[in-house]
Design a protein around this motif. Structure first.
Motif, PDB file in Angstrom:
ATOM      1  N   ILE A 246       4.799 -13.265  12.446  1.00 30.64           N
ATOM      2  CA  ILE A 246       4.573 -12.457  11.136  1.00 30.64           C
ATOM      3  C   ILE A 246       6.008 -12.443  10.185  1.00 30.64           C
ATOM      4  O   ILE A 246       7.074 -12.420  10.728  1.00 30.64           O
ATOM      5  CB  ILE A 246       3.865 -11.175  11.196  1.00 30.64           C
ATOM      6  N   THR A 247       5.690 -12.203   8.876  1.00 31.04           N
ATOM      7  CA  THR A 247       6.566 -11.821   8.046  1.00 31.04           C
ATOM      8  C   THR A 247       6.208 -10.185   7.966  1.00 31.04           C
ATOM      9  O   THR A 247       5.003  -9.906   7.206  1.00 31.04           O
ATOM     10  CB  THR A 247       6.704 -12.493   6.821  1.00 31.04           C
ATOM     11  N   PRO A 248       7.101  -9.301   8.260  1.00 32.43           N
ATOM     12  CA  PRO A 248       6.907  -7.703   8.248  1.00 32.43           C
ATOM     13  C   PRO A 248       6.191  -7.295   6.938  1.00 32.43           C
ATOM     14  O   PRO A 248       5.249  -6.496   6.805  1.00 32.43           O
ATOM     15  CB  PRO A 248       8.083  -7.129   8.711  1.00 32.43           C
ATOM     16  N   SER A 249       6.696  -7.763   5.783  1.00 31.92           N
ATOM     17  CA  SER A 249       6.439  -7.297   4.449  1.00 31.92           C
ATOM     18  C   SER A 249       5.006  -7.654   4.216  1.00 31.92           C
ATOM     19  O   SER A 249       4.172  -7.041   3.631  1.00 31.92           O
ATOM     20  CB  SER A 249       7.042  -7.684   3.462  1.00 31.92           C
ATOM     21  N   GLU A 250       4.414  -9.000   4.607  1.00 36.40           N
ATOM     22  CA  GLU A 250       3.205  -9.464   4.269  1.00 36.40           C
ATOM     23  C   GLU A 250       2.208  -8.849   5.335  1.00 36.40           C
ATOM     24  O   GLU A 250       0.981  -8.502   4.769  1.00 36.40           O
ATOM     25  CB  GLU A 250       3.170 -11.136   4.782  1.00 36.40           C
ATOM     26  N   THR A 251       2.725  -8.459   6.461  1.00 38.13           N
ATOM     27  CA  THR A 251       1.977  -7.799   7.586  1.00 38.13           C
ATOM     28  C   THR A 251       1.476  -6.402   6.950  1.00 38.13           C
ATOM     29  O   THR A 251       0.155  -5.825   7.125  1.00 38.13           O
ATOM     30  CB  THR A 251       2.736  -7.803   8.827  1.00 38.13           C
ATOM     31  N   LEU A 252       2.374  -5.517   6.344  1.00 37.29           N
ATOM     32  CA  LEU A 252       2.213  -4.361   5.922  1.00 37.29           C
ATOM     33  C   LEU A 252       1.358  -4.605   4.597  1.00 37.29           C
ATOM     34  O   LEU A 252       0.438  -3.293   4.334  1.00 37.29           O
ATOM     35  CB  LEU A 252       3.551  -3.766   5.524  1.00 37.29           C
ATOM     36  N   LYS A 253       1.281  -5.593   3.726  1.00 33.10           N
ATOM     37  CA  LYS A 253       0.477  -5.558   2.764  1.00 33.10           C
ATOM     38  C   LYS A 253      -0.766  -5.851   3.391  1.00 33.10           C
ATOM     39  O   LYS A 253      -1.885  -5.485   2.917  1.00 33.10           O
ATOM     40  CB  LYS A 253       0.892  -6.901   1.787  1.00 33.10           C
ATOM     41  N   HIS A 254      -1.148  -6.738   4.649  1.00 31.98           N
ATOM     42  CA  HIS A 254      -2.199  -7.098   4.821  1.00 31.98           C
ATOM     43  C   HIS A 254      -2.913  -5.534   5.536  1.00 31.98           C
ATOM     44  O   HIS A 254      -4.172  -5.526   5.573  1.00 31.98           O
ATOM     45  CB  HIS A 254      -2.150  -7.885   6.225  1.00 31.98           C
ATOM     46  N   LEU A 255      -2.153  -4.672   5.907  1.00 33.74           N
ATOM     47  CA  LEU A 255      -2.550  -3.338   6.651  1.00 33.74           C
ATOM     48  C   LEU A 255      -2.838  -2.447   5.352  1.00 33.74           C
ATOM     49  O   LEU A 255      -3.201  -1.209   5.762  1.00 33.74           O
ATOM     50  CB  LEU A 255      -1.659  -2.977   7.513  1.00 33.74           C
ATOM     51  N   ARG A 256      -2.499  -3.069   4.204  1.00 33.78           N
ATOM     52  CA  ARG A 256      -2.869  -2.066   2.891  1.00 33.78           C
ATOM     53  C   ARG A 256      -1.974  -0.880   3.228  1.00 33.78           C
ATOM     54  O   ARG A 256      -2.315   0.308   2.732  1.00 33.78           O
ATOM     55  CB  ARG A 256      -4.139  -1.407   3.084  1.00 33.78           C
ATOM     56  N   ALA A 257      -0.693  -0.885   3.491  1.00 32.12           N
ATOM     57  CA  ALA A 257       0.354   0.089   3.671  1.00 32.12           C
ATOM     58  C   ALA A 257       0.872   0.334   2.312  1.00 32.12           C
ATOM     59  O   ALA A 257       1.012  -0.559   1.355  1.00 32.12           O
ATOM     60  CB  ALA A 257       1.573  -0.307   4.463  1.00 32.12           C
ATOM     61  N   VAL A 258       1.114   1.471   2.050  1.00 35.93           N
ATOM     62  CA  VAL A 258       1.856   1.969   0.692  1.00 35.93           C
ATOM     63  C   VAL A 258       3.402   1.881   0.973  1.00 35.93           C
ATOM     64  O   VAL A 258       3.819   2.830   1.731  1.00 35.93           O
ATOM     65  CB  VAL A 258       1.485   3.158   0.127  1.00 35.93           C
ATOM     66  N   VAL A 259       4.081   1.214   0.336  1.00 39.06           N
ATOM     67  CA  VAL A 259       5.582   0.948   0.331  1.00 39.06           C
ATOM     68  C   VAL A 259       6.309   1.147  -0.825  1.00 39.06           C
ATOM     69  O   VAL A 259       5.920   0.748  -1.910  1.00 39.06           O
ATOM     70  CB  VAL A 259       5.724  -0.486   1.167  1.00 39.06           C
ATOM     71  N   SER A 260       7.425   1.776  -0.691  1.00 37.32           N
ATOM     72  CA  SER A 260       8.288   2.094  -1.698  1.00 37.32           C
ATOM     73  C   SER A 260       8.705   0.714  -2.458  1.00 37.32           C
ATOM     74  O   SER A 260       8.845  -0.175  -1.843  1.00 37.32           O
ATOM     75  CB  SER A 260       9.494   2.892  -1.210  1.00 37.32           C
ATOM     76  N   LYS A 261       8.679   0.832  -3.782  1.00 36.15           N
ATOM     77  CA  LYS A 261       9.108  -0.524  -4.556  1.00 36.15           C
ATOM     78  C   LYS A 261      10.833  -0.612  -4.479  1.00 36.15           C
ATOM     79  O   LYS A 261      11.007  -1.664  -4.458  1.00 36.15           O
ATOM     80  CB  LYS A 261       8.763  -0.461  -6.076  1.00 36.15           C
ATOM     81  N   ALA A 262      11.394   0.385  -3.977  1.00 30.99           N
ATOM     82  CA  ALA A 262      13.051   0.247  -4.062  1.00 30.99           C
ATOM     83  C   ALA A 262      13.362   1.306  -2.923  1.00 30.99           C
ATOM     84  O   ALA A 262      13.976   2.351  -3.284  1.00 30.99           O
ATOM     85  CB  ALA A 262      13.639   0.665  -5.538  1.00 30.99           C
ATOM     86  N   PRO A 263      13.257   1.016  -1.852  1.00 29.44           N
ATOM     87  CA  PRO A 263      13.414   1.914  -0.725  1.00 29.44           C
ATOM     88  C   PRO A 263      15.195   2.159  -0.769  1.00 29.44           C
ATOM     89  O   PRO A 263      15.367   3.252  -0.273  1.00 29.44           O
ATOM     90  CB  PRO A 263      13.013   1.094   0.780  1.00 29.44           C
TER      91      PRO A 263
END
Length: 412
Positions: free
Chosen positions: A381-398
Protein backbone atom coordinates in the motif's frame (compact mmCIF):
# COMPACT_ATOMS: atom_id res chain seq x y z
CA UNK A 1 7.81 -10.45 27.23
CA UNK A 2 11.57 -10.98 27.12
CA UNK A 3 11.11 -13.70 24.52
CA UNK A 4 9.12 -11.49 22.18
CA UNK A 5 11.39 -8.50 22.75
CA UNK A 6 14.39 -10.63 21.89
CA UNK A 7 12.62 -11.85 18.76
CA UNK A 8 11.88 -8.31 17.61
CA UNK A 9 15.38 -7.19 18.47
CA UNK A 10 16.82 -10.04 16.41
CA UNK A 11 14.87 -8.88 13.37
CA UNK A 12 16.02 -5.34 13.86
CA UNK A 13 19.61 -6.53 14.19
CA UNK A 14 19.34 -8.45 10.93
CA UNK A 15 18.14 -5.40 9.05
CA UNK A 16 20.90 -3.26 10.48
CA UNK A 17 23.71 -5.80 9.93
CA UNK A 18 24.82 -4.53 6.52
CA UNK A 19 24.87 -0.90 7.61
CA UNK A 20 26.66 -1.87 10.81
CA UNK A 21 29.42 -3.68 8.93
CA UNK A 22 29.87 -0.70 6.61
CA UNK A 23 30.04 1.71 9.53
CA UNK A 24 32.62 -0.45 11.32
CA UNK A 25 34.74 -0.57 8.15
CA UNK A 26 34.56 3.19 7.70
CA UNK A 27 35.44 3.83 11.34
CA UNK A 28 38.36 1.43 11.08
CA UNK A 29 39.62 3.23 7.97
CA UNK A 30 39.12 6.58 9.69
CA UNK A 31 41.18 5.49 12.70
CA UNK A 32 43.86 4.05 10.42
CA UNK A 33 44.09 7.28 8.45
CA UNK A 34 44.17 9.36 11.63
CA UNK A 35 46.96 7.19 13.07
CA UNK A 36 48.92 7.46 9.84
CA UNK A 37 48.51 11.24 9.88
CA UNK A 38 49.79 11.40 13.45
CA UNK A 39 52.78 9.25 12.53
CA UNK A 40 53.52 11.50 9.58
CA UNK A 41 53.44 14.58 11.80
CA UNK A 42 55.88 12.89 14.17
CA UNK A 43 58.26 12.13 11.31
CA UNK A 44 58.05 15.74 10.19
CA UNK A 45 59.52 17.04 13.46
CA UNK A 46 62.62 14.83 13.01
CA UNK A 47 63.28 15.40 9.32
CA UNK A 48 65.48 18.05 7.77
CA UNK A 49 63.95 21.02 5.99
CA UNK A 50 63.32 19.28 2.69
CA UNK A 51 61.99 16.13 4.33
CA UNK A 52 59.85 18.23 6.67
CA UNK A 53 58.08 19.84 3.72
CA UNK A 54 57.37 16.46 2.21
CA UNK A 55 56.26 15.03 5.57
CA UNK A 56 53.98 18.02 6.12
CA UNK A 57 52.43 17.53 2.71
CA UNK A 58 51.87 13.85 3.49
CA UNK A 59 50.42 14.70 6.90
CA UNK A 60 47.97 17.11 5.29
CA UNK A 61 46.97 14.51 2.71
CA UNK A 62 46.39 11.89 5.37
CA UNK A 63 44.45 14.39 7.50
CA UNK A 64 42.17 15.14 4.56
CA UNK A 65 41.73 11.42 4.01
CA UNK A 66 40.82 10.94 7.67
CA UNK A 67 38.27 13.77 7.50
CA UNK A 68 36.75 12.28 4.36
CA UNK A 69 36.51 8.91 6.06
CA UNK A 70 34.81 10.62 8.98
CA UNK A 71 32.29 12.12 6.57
CA UNK A 72 31.60 8.71 5.05
CA UNK A 73 31.03 7.28 8.53
CA UNK A 74 28.63 10.09 9.46
CA UNK A 75 26.73 9.64 6.21
CA UNK A 76 26.49 5.87 6.78
CA UNK A 77 25.04 6.48 10.26
CA UNK A 78 22.63 9.04 8.85
CA UNK A 79 21.46 6.71 6.08
CA UNK A 80 20.84 3.94 8.61
CA UNK A 81 18.90 6.25 10.93
CA UNK A 82 16.74 7.68 8.14
CA UNK A 83 16.09 4.23 6.68
CA UNK A 84 14.90 3.05 10.12
CA UNK A 85 12.58 6.05 10.42
CA UNK A 86 11.17 5.59 6.93
CA UNK A 87 10.75 1.84 7.49
CA UNK A 88 8.77 1.77 10.74
CA UNK A 89 5.81 0.16 9.01
CA UNK A 90 7.78 -2.19 6.81
CA UNK A 91 9.90 -3.43 9.72
CA UNK A 92 6.90 -4.62 11.73
CA UNK A 93 5.48 -6.60 8.80
CA UNK A 94 8.42 -9.00 9.06
CA UNK A 95 7.64 -9.72 12.74
CA UNK A 96 4.79 -11.72 14.20
CA UNK A 97 3.34 -9.47 16.89
CA UNK A 98 1.36 -12.25 18.54
CA UNK A 99 2.44 -12.95 22.11
CA UNK A 100 2.01 -16.57 23.22
CA UNK A 101 1.41 -16.05 26.92
CA UNK A 102 2.16 -19.70 27.64
CA UNK A 103 5.75 -19.05 26.57
CA UNK A 104 6.03 -16.47 29.32
CA UNK A 105 5.61 -19.21 31.90
CA UNK A 106 8.70 -19.44 34.06
CA UNK A 107 10.62 -22.32 35.61
CA UNK A 108 12.69 -21.66 38.71
CA UNK A 109 16.41 -21.86 38.04
CA UNK A 110 18.43 -22.91 41.07
CA UNK A 111 22.22 -22.73 41.21
CA UNK A 112 24.01 -25.87 42.38
CA UNK A 113 24.42 -26.16 46.13
CA UNK A 114 27.85 -25.03 47.28
CA UNK A 115 29.43 -25.03 50.71
CA UNK A 116 32.92 -24.88 52.14
CA UNK A 117 31.86 -27.76 54.42
CA UNK A 118 30.89 -30.39 51.86
CA UNK A 119 34.01 -32.58 52.19
CA UNK A 120 34.30 -34.71 55.38
CA UNK A 121 37.38 -34.08 57.49
CA UNK A 122 40.04 -36.79 57.12
CA UNK A 123 40.35 -39.06 60.19
CA UNK A 124 43.39 -38.55 62.40
CA UNK A 125 46.46 -40.53 61.49
CA UNK A 126 47.16 -43.40 63.92
CA UNK A 127 49.88 -42.80 66.49
CA UNK A 128 52.72 -45.21 65.62
CA UNK A 129 55.23 -46.22 68.29
CA UNK A 130 58.89 -46.00 67.34
CA UNK A 131 60.85 -49.26 67.22
CA UNK A 132 61.54 -50.74 70.67
CA UNK A 133 65.13 -50.01 71.78
CA UNK A 134 67.45 -53.06 71.78
CA UNK A 135 70.48 -53.26 74.05
CA UNK A 136 73.71 -53.76 72.16
CA UNK A 137 76.64 -54.21 74.61
CA UNK A 138 80.05 -52.87 73.66
CA UNK A 139 82.33 -55.38 71.95
CA UNK A 140 84.84 -56.77 74.55
CA UNK A 141 88.48 -56.20 73.85
CA UNK A 142 90.67 -59.10 72.68
CA UNK A 143 94.33 -59.89 72.70
CA UNK A 144 96.98 -58.76 75.20
CA UNK A 145 95.23 -55.44 75.71
CA UNK A 146 92.10 -57.23 76.98
CA UNK A 147 93.72 -57.86 80.38
CA UNK A 148 94.27 -54.18 80.92
CA UNK A 149 90.96 -53.00 79.26
CA UNK A 150 88.63 -55.35 81.11
CA UNK A 151 87.85 -52.87 83.79
CA UNK A 152 87.27 -50.09 81.25
CA UNK A 153 85.03 -52.37 79.21
CA UNK A 154 82.93 -53.13 82.25
CA UNK A 155 82.46 -49.45 82.93
CA UNK A 156 81.54 -48.77 79.32
CA UNK A 157 79.08 -51.63 79.41
CA UNK A 158 77.49 -50.26 82.57
CA UNK A 159 77.08 -46.84 80.96
CA UNK A 160 75.55 -48.39 77.83
CA UNK A 161 73.23 -50.49 79.99
CA UNK A 162 72.05 -47.38 81.85
CA UNK A 163 71.45 -45.48 78.61
CA UNK A 164 69.51 -48.42 77.20
CA UNK A 165 67.33 -48.72 80.29
CA UNK A 166 66.61 -44.98 80.16
CA UNK A 167 65.70 -45.13 76.46
CA UNK A 168 63.58 -48.21 76.99
CA UNK A 169 61.75 -46.55 79.86
CA UNK A 170 60.99 -43.56 77.64
CA UNK A 171 59.79 -45.89 74.91
CA UNK A 172 57.50 -47.75 77.33
CA UNK A 173 56.13 -44.44 78.57
CA UNK A 174 55.44 -43.32 74.98
CA UNK A 175 53.74 -46.58 74.09
CA UNK A 176 51.63 -46.34 77.24
CA UNK A 177 50.40 -42.88 76.12
CA UNK A 178 49.39 -44.01 72.63
CA UNK A 179 45.81 -45.07 73.50
CA UNK A 180 45.19 -41.77 75.29
CA UNK A 181 46.64 -39.76 72.37
CA UNK A 182 44.51 -41.69 69.90
CA UNK A 183 41.39 -41.14 71.99
CA UNK A 184 42.13 -37.40 72.22
CA UNK A 185 42.73 -37.17 68.47
CA UNK A 186 39.51 -39.11 67.79
CA UNK A 187 37.54 -36.86 70.11
CA UNK A 188 39.00 -33.74 68.48
CA UNK A 189 38.19 -35.10 65.01
CA UNK A 190 34.69 -35.97 66.10
CA UNK A 191 34.14 -32.48 67.50
CA UNK A 192 35.51 -30.83 64.32
CA UNK A 193 33.41 -33.12 62.13
CA UNK A 194 30.34 -32.28 64.18
CA UNK A 195 31.03 -28.56 63.73
CA UNK A 196 31.47 -29.14 59.98
CA UNK A 197 28.16 -30.95 59.76
CA UNK A 198 26.47 -28.20 61.76
CA UNK A 199 27.76 -25.52 59.42
CA UNK A 200 26.95 -27.65 56.38
CA UNK A 201 23.38 -27.99 57.66
CA UNK A 202 23.23 -24.21 58.10
CA UNK A 203 24.40 -23.66 54.52
CA UNK A 204 21.90 -26.22 53.25
CA UNK A 205 19.10 -24.58 55.21
CA UNK A 206 19.92 -21.18 53.71
CA UNK A 207 20.17 -22.71 50.22
CA UNK A 208 16.83 -24.48 50.62
CA UNK A 209 15.26 -21.24 51.83
CA UNK A 210 16.64 -19.36 48.82
CA UNK A 211 15.37 -22.08 46.46
CA UNK A 212 11.99 -21.95 48.13
CA UNK A 213 11.85 -18.17 47.72
CA UNK A 214 12.82 -18.42 44.05
CA UNK A 215 10.18 -21.08 43.55
CA UNK A 216 7.61 -18.98 45.41
CA UNK A 217 8.32 -15.97 43.17
CA UNK A 218 8.08 -18.11 40.03
CA UNK A 219 4.88 -19.76 41.23
CA UNK A 220 3.40 -16.34 41.96
CA UNK A 221 4.32 -15.06 38.50
CA UNK A 222 2.86 -18.17 36.89
CA UNK A 223 -0.26 -17.79 39.01
CA UNK A 224 -0.65 -14.22 37.77
CA UNK A 225 -0.04 -15.47 34.23
CA UNK A 226 -2.76 -18.12 34.61
CA UNK A 227 -5.05 -15.43 35.95
CA UNK A 228 -4.27 -13.17 32.97
CA UNK A 229 -4.85 -16.00 30.49
CA UNK A 230 -8.19 -16.81 32.09
CA UNK A 231 -9.36 -13.22 32.26
CA UNK A 232 -8.20 -12.57 28.69
CA UNK A 233 -10.19 -15.55 27.48
CA UNK A 234 -13.22 -14.05 29.21
CA UNK A 235 -12.60 -10.72 27.49
CA UNK A 236 -12.15 -8.69 30.67
CA UNK A 237 -11.10 -5.13 29.96
CA UNK A 238 -8.08 -5.05 32.26
CA UNK A 239 -6.78 -8.33 30.83
CA UNK A 240 -7.15 -7.12 27.25
CA UNK A 241 -5.36 -3.90 28.16
CA UNK A 242 -2.55 -5.81 29.90
CA UNK A 243 -2.09 -8.06 26.87
CA UNK A 244 -2.05 -5.11 24.47
CA UNK A 245 0.48 -3.45 26.76
CA UNK A 246 2.74 -6.50 26.39
CA UNK A 247 2.38 -6.29 22.61
CA UNK A 248 3.24 -2.60 22.50
CA UNK A 249 6.11 -3.21 24.92
CA UNK A 250 7.61 -5.59 22.36
CA UNK A 251 7.30 -3.02 19.58
CA UNK A 252 10.83 -1.79 18.83
CA UNK A 253 11.11 1.68 17.29
CA UNK A 254 14.28 3.54 16.25
CA UNK A 255 15.82 5.38 19.18
CA UNK A 256 15.01 8.84 17.83
CA UNK A 257 11.32 7.89 17.70
CA UNK A 258 11.18 5.86 20.91
CA UNK A 259 12.71 8.72 22.89
CA UNK A 260 9.92 11.15 21.90
CA UNK A 261 6.84 8.97 21.48
CA UNK A 262 4.32 7.36 23.81
CA UNK A 263 1.06 5.45 23.72
CA UNK A 264 -1.99 5.18 25.95
CA UNK A 265 -5.03 2.98 25.46
CA UNK A 266 -8.18 1.60 27.05
CA UNK A 267 -10.60 -1.18 26.14
CA UNK A 268 -14.37 -1.09 26.23
CA UNK A 269 -15.76 -4.63 26.62
CA UNK A 270 -19.24 -3.34 25.88
CA UNK A 271 -18.31 -2.15 22.39
CA UNK A 272 -15.24 -4.40 22.08
CA UNK A 273 -13.33 -1.31 21.03
CA UNK A 274 -9.75 -0.30 21.84
CA UNK A 275 -9.24 3.45 22.18
CA UNK A 276 -5.65 4.57 21.53
CA UNK A 277 -3.88 7.86 22.06
CA UNK A 278 -0.63 7.83 20.11
CA UNK A 279 2.02 10.48 20.82
CA UNK A 280 4.31 11.19 17.87
CA UNK A 281 7.80 12.67 18.09
CA UNK A 282 7.75 16.40 17.29
CA UNK A 283 8.97 17.47 13.84
CA UNK A 284 12.23 18.87 15.21
CA UNK A 285 13.17 15.46 16.63
CA UNK A 286 13.45 13.99 13.14
CA UNK A 287 16.87 14.57 11.50
CA UNK A 288 16.77 17.37 8.95
CA UNK A 289 20.24 16.61 7.59
CA UNK A 290 20.54 15.31 4.05
CA UNK A 291 24.25 14.54 4.17
CA UNK A 292 27.63 15.58 5.54
CA UNK A 293 30.54 16.95 3.51
CA UNK A 294 34.14 17.94 4.18
CA UNK A 295 35.06 21.57 3.46
CA UNK A 296 38.80 21.56 2.86
CA UNK A 297 39.20 25.34 2.90
CA UNK A 298 38.02 25.62 6.52
CA UNK A 299 38.92 22.04 7.50
CA UNK A 300 35.38 21.54 8.78
CA UNK A 301 32.65 18.94 8.35
CA UNK A 302 29.50 20.71 7.23
CA UNK A 303 25.89 19.56 7.02
CA UNK A 304 23.69 19.76 3.97
CA UNK A 305 20.10 20.28 5.10
CA UNK A 306 17.17 18.47 3.57
CA UNK A 307 14.91 20.55 1.42
CA UNK A 308 11.87 21.69 3.39
CA UNK A 309 9.63 19.70 1.07
CA UNK A 310 11.55 16.49 1.78
CA UNK A 311 11.39 17.04 5.55
CA UNK A 312 7.67 17.74 5.26
CA UNK A 313 7.06 14.52 3.33
CA UNK A 314 9.19 12.43 5.70
CA UNK A 315 7.34 13.68 8.77
CA UNK A 316 3.91 13.17 7.19
CA UNK A 317 4.93 9.65 6.17
CA UNK A 318 6.09 8.93 9.70
CA UNK A 319 2.69 9.95 11.10
CA UNK A 320 0.93 7.70 8.60
CA UNK A 321 3.28 4.75 9.11
CA UNK A 322 3.17 4.86 12.92
CA UNK A 323 -0.64 4.99 12.82
CA UNK A 324 -0.99 1.99 10.51
CA UNK A 325 1.72 0.09 12.37
CA UNK A 326 -0.05 0.56 15.69
CA UNK A 327 -3.37 -0.72 14.34
CA UNK A 328 -1.64 -3.61 12.58
CA UNK A 329 0.19 -4.71 15.74
CA UNK A 330 -3.04 -4.83 17.71
CA UNK A 331 -4.93 -7.04 15.31
CA UNK A 332 -2.03 -9.27 14.34
CA UNK A 333 -1.56 -10.04 18.02
CA UNK A 334 -5.28 -10.38 18.82
CA UNK A 335 -5.71 -13.91 17.43
CA UNK A 336 -8.63 -14.64 19.71
CA UNK A 337 -10.66 -11.76 18.30
CA UNK A 338 -11.30 -9.83 21.50
CA UNK A 339 -11.10 -6.44 19.76
CA UNK A 340 -13.61 -5.63 17.03
CA UNK A 341 -12.72 -1.99 16.40
CA UNK A 342 -10.03 0.58 17.09
CA UNK A 343 -10.44 4.29 17.67
CA UNK A 344 -7.11 6.09 17.44
CA UNK A 345 -6.07 9.70 17.95
CA UNK A 346 -2.47 10.70 17.31
CA UNK A 347 -0.74 13.96 18.01
CA UNK A 348 2.21 15.82 19.48
CA UNK A 349 2.79 17.29 22.92
CA UNK A 350 4.29 20.77 22.78
CA UNK A 351 4.12 24.21 24.31
CA UNK A 352 1.59 26.51 22.68
CA UNK A 353 3.63 29.67 21.91
CA UNK A 354 0.50 31.80 22.10
CA UNK A 355 -0.39 30.95 25.70
CA UNK A 356 2.74 29.20 26.99
CA UNK A 357 0.85 26.08 28.04
CA UNK A 358 1.41 22.39 27.36
CA UNK A 359 -1.06 21.21 24.73
CA UNK A 360 -1.71 18.05 22.76
CA UNK A 361 -2.11 18.85 19.07
CA UNK A 362 -4.21 16.23 17.31
CA UNK A 363 -2.72 15.37 13.92
CA UNK A 364 -4.70 12.28 12.97
CA UNK A 365 -7.89 10.48 13.98
CA UNK A 366 -8.99 7.08 12.81
CA UNK A 367 -11.82 4.67 13.57
CA UNK A 368 -11.68 1.29 11.86
CA UNK A 369 -13.26 -2.14 12.19
CA UNK A 370 -11.26 -5.35 12.19
CA UNK A 371 -12.79 -6.74 9.01
CA UNK A 372 -12.13 -3.56 7.01
CA UNK A 373 -8.49 -3.34 8.13
CA UNK A 374 -7.62 -6.99 7.64
CA UNK A 375 -8.61 -6.75 3.98
CA UNK A 376 -5.64 -4.42 3.40
CA UNK A 377 -2.27 -5.79 2.23
CA UNK A 378 0.08 -3.46 4.09
CA UNK A 379 3.10 -4.72 2.16
CA UNK A 380 1.78 -3.17 -1.06
CA UNK A 381 0.00 0.00 0.00
CA UNK A 382 0.74 3.71 -0.04
CA UNK A 383 0.03 4.71 3.58
CA UNK A 384 -1.54 8.07 2.76
CA UNK A 385 -3.94 6.44 0.32
CA UNK A 386 -4.79 3.71 2.83
CA UNK A 387 -5.72 6.30 5.44
CA UNK A 388 -7.93 8.04 2.89
CA UNK A 389 -9.56 4.69 2.17
CA UNK A 390 -10.19 4.23 5.89
CA UNK A 391 -11.68 7.76 6.08
CA UNK A 392 -9.09 8.94 8.59
CA UNK A 393 -8.93 12.63 9.45
CA UNK A 394 -5.34 13.77 8.84
CA UNK A 395 -3.66 17.12 9.44
CA UNK A 396 -3.09 19.13 6.27
CA UNK A 397 0.33 20.21 7.56
CA UNK A 398 1.55 17.92 10.36
CA UNK A 399 5.10 19.35 10.19
CA UNK A 400 3.61 22.71 11.18
CA UNK A 401 1.53 21.05 13.90
CA UNK A 402 -1.68 22.10 12.21
CA UNK A 403 -4.46 20.40 14.18
CA UNK A 404 -7.18 18.34 12.55
CA UNK A 405 -10.82 19.29 12.51
CA UNK A 406 -12.60 16.18 13.79
CA UNK A 407 -15.54 17.80 15.49
CA UNK A 408 -17.86 15.75 13.33
CA UNK A 409 -16.11 12.54 14.25
CA UNK A 410 -14.24 10.08 12.07
CA UNK A 411 -16.79 7.34 11.49
CA UNK A 412 -18.49 7.34 8.16
Amino acid sequence: MQYQAAKAQKERARQAATAERERVRLEREMHRAAAAAAAARERMTRADAQAAVQAEREAKRLHVEAQQMRVESLNADLREELAAIDGVLESTLAVDDYVDLEKLRRVAQHPPFQSAYLVPLPPPAPVVAPPEPVFRPPVPPTGISAVFAKKKHAATTAVAQGQFEQAHAMWRAFVAQIPQQQRAAAEQHQAAEGERLRRLAGDRKRYDAECAERQREVDEENRRLDDLIGRLAAGEAEAVEEYVGIVFGNSIYPDVIAAHSDIDFSFSPEFRELSITLVFPPPEAIPATKSFRYVRASDEIAETKLAQRDSTIRYADLINNMTLRTVHEVWESDRNGKIDSISLVGGVNHVDPAVGKDVFVRLIALAVDRADFLEIDLARITPSETLKHLRAVVSKAPHRLTPIDDKKGVRG
